[in-house]
Scaffold this active site. Structure first.
Site, PDB file in Angstrom:
ATOM      1  N   ASP A  83      -7.595  -3.780  -4.815  1.00 53.00           N
ATOM      2  CA  ASP A  83      -7.144  -2.477  -4.306  1.00 53.00           C
ATOM      3  C   ASP A  83      -5.749  -2.112  -4.821  1.00 53.00           C
ATOM      4  O   ASP A  83      -5.406  -0.932  -4.952  1.00 53.00           O
ATOM      5  CB  ASP A  83      -7.087  -2.476  -2.776  1.00 53.00           C
ATOM      6  CG  ASP A  83      -8.229  -3.191  -2.090  1.00 53.00           C
ATOM      7  OD1 ASP A  83      -8.677  -4.227  -2.600  1.00 53.00           O
ATOM      8  OD2 ASP A  83      -8.650  -2.729  -1.017  1.00 53.00           O
ATOM      9  N   ASP A 120       0.801  -1.223   0.000  1.00 55.45           N
ATOM     10  CA  ASP A 120       0.000   0.000   0.000  1.00 55.45           C
ATOM     11  C   ASP A 120       0.834   1.273   0.000  1.00 55.45           C
ATOM     12  O   ASP A 120       0.327   2.345   0.363  1.00 55.45           O
ATOM     13  CB  ASP A 120      -0.940   0.007   1.203  1.00 55.45           C
ATOM     14  CG  ASP A 120      -2.169  -0.848   0.959  1.00 55.45           C
ATOM     15  OD1 ASP A 120      -2.708  -0.798  -0.150  1.00 55.45           O
ATOM     16  OD2 ASP A 120      -2.579  -1.563   1.886  1.00 55.45           O
TER      17      ASP A 120
END
Length: 411
Positions: free
Chosen positions: A188, A123
């Site tokens: 994601d 991330d």
């Protein structure tokens, strides 16, 4: 020659608010009444984030707020949402030129700086590009307080750290290191590719670009069903690259269409098209948009339920999925014929209008200082259900800033 083509393809990377000009639909114009509404929203958002600023401990970053207990939940810099708070502050500073927001954003960057070396998370795009990327775009290569590293250097180290999670046999960046997964990749992760495209633009090193494109191609091939809905997680065999399972973690079921996941994919493939100009990514974004916008479970106000296949009860909406969708549709509207682009833009306009209603946008001073309420983080885990979330705020502000750029000449 190849490096020159890559450089041209990546020129839009430092302009996350204003999409690149390639194949741009010049006929799209903003509606004056909506611009007026947006300016009012942004002024209120500035005041809301000053409320939030006063609640966040100096060594923490906000995640969510529980109104029934008047409780602010925070994280350390290593949590995946850590970049959204400073990123939103930079966006609001861009609108308001209020240096109080700028100084707070820079203070929070000091907490994030060490994450450039974190090779244990996929991330880093969310964490570092949404924060340091906006800092670099707005104020240049300035140094952090007590820091020896300029913003672009921090971002480049972040891109190198992210690249270590790529496996050439699988063709994807690994998402989680936890059991029982083997080599899980979540939808994601498409959002984190923007950091890698930026790194190629800055360095001329196409290895970042190749990783991003490989990940996008593998995800397109294995995450998407024939109707262009997406699985949340694909688990791979790291030795052979074969698919072990296609499942969900945050959605209703393995076969369902988790709403925010569909929005991540829409935004991700639109962004990949911006950075490659390869029409297959534009077509993928259009297909995803068609799945979402024609889905019978999409409410008339265009604020999605948390999963398009979830039972009607509880009827939980996800403002974060709506905000990501609105921002993506505004950009996508530039890359398609005018009639199609106008259709995308009308949906984005409806989302902005409906998120501006007091159902979703509270009065200044309430909601713990967050801009939006009624998002869903992880429903199956009973975590962050029907609460404000930093990424809902971030993409709502981004969508409004993108809308304000319509009709302006960025050449």
């Amino acid at each position: 020659m190849h490096r020159t083509i890559l450089f041209i393809a990546c020129l839009g990377l430092l302009l996350p608010v204003a999409p690149a000009n390639a194949q741009k639909n010049q006929q799209l114009q903003p509606k004056p009444a909506l611009l007026h509404l947006i300016d009012g929203n942004l002024r209120q958002a500035v005041n809301q984030y000053k409320v939030l600023m006063g609640r966040v401990p100096a060594d923490r970053l906000p995640k969510t707020y529980y109104a029934n207990a008047d409780k602010l939940e925070t994280s350390d810099a290593g949590w995946w949402t850590s970049g959204f708070y400073p990123g939103t502050l930079f966006y609001l500073y861009e609108f308001s030129e209020d240096t109080t927001l700028l100084h707070e954003a820079q203070r929070r960057l000091s907490l994030l700086e060490k994450e450039q070396y974190d090779k244990g998370t996929h991330d880093l795009g969310f964490m570092m590009y949404c924060s340091f990327g906006n800092a670099l775009r707005l104020i240049g290569k300035k140094l952090l307080p007590q820091s020896a590293a300029p913003y672009d250097s921090i971002l480049l180290t972040s891109a190198r750290s992210l690249s270590t999670r790529f496996h050439p046999i699988v063709g994807c960046i690994k998402s989680w290191d936890s059991k029982p997964w083997h080599y899980p990749v979540i939808i994601d992760n498409m959002m984190n590719l923007e950091l890698l495209f930026w790194a190629t633009h800055i360095t001329g090193d196409s290895s970042f670009y190749k990783i991003a494109v490989a990940h996008a191609n593998t995800t397109m091939r294995n995450h998407y069903r024939p109707d262009y809905s997406s699985f949340h997680v694909v688990d791979y065999d790291s030795v052979t690259g074969a698919i072990i399972a296609q499942k969900t973690a945050q959605g209703y079921s393995d076969s369902s269409a988790w709403a925010r996941g569909q929005s991540w994919g829409l935004y991700g493939y639109t962004m990949v098209y911006r950075n490659t100009h390869d029409p297959k990514y534009l077509q993928q974004a259009q297909h995803i948009a068609h799945f979402i916008l024609t889905n019978p479970a999409l409410p008339a106000d265009k604020i999605p339920v948390w999963d398009y296949n979830a039972p009607a009860y509880p009827p939980l909406r996800d403002a974060s999925a709506a905000a990501v969708m609105a921002s993506a549709l505004i950009e996508l509207s530039h890359y398609v014929p005018s009639e199609e682009g106008r259709g995308y833009l009308e949906v984005a306009e409806k989302i902005i209008v409906n998120l501006s209603d007091n159902t979703y946008k509270p009065v200044v001073g309430s909601n713990g200082g967050f801009i939006l309420r009624h998002s869903v983080g992880h429903f199956p885990a009973h975590s962050e259900v029907d609460v404000p979330l930093t990424y809902a705020d971030y993409y709502f502000v981004e969508a409004m800033l993108r809308y304000r750029e319509l009709g302006k000449d960025h050449k």
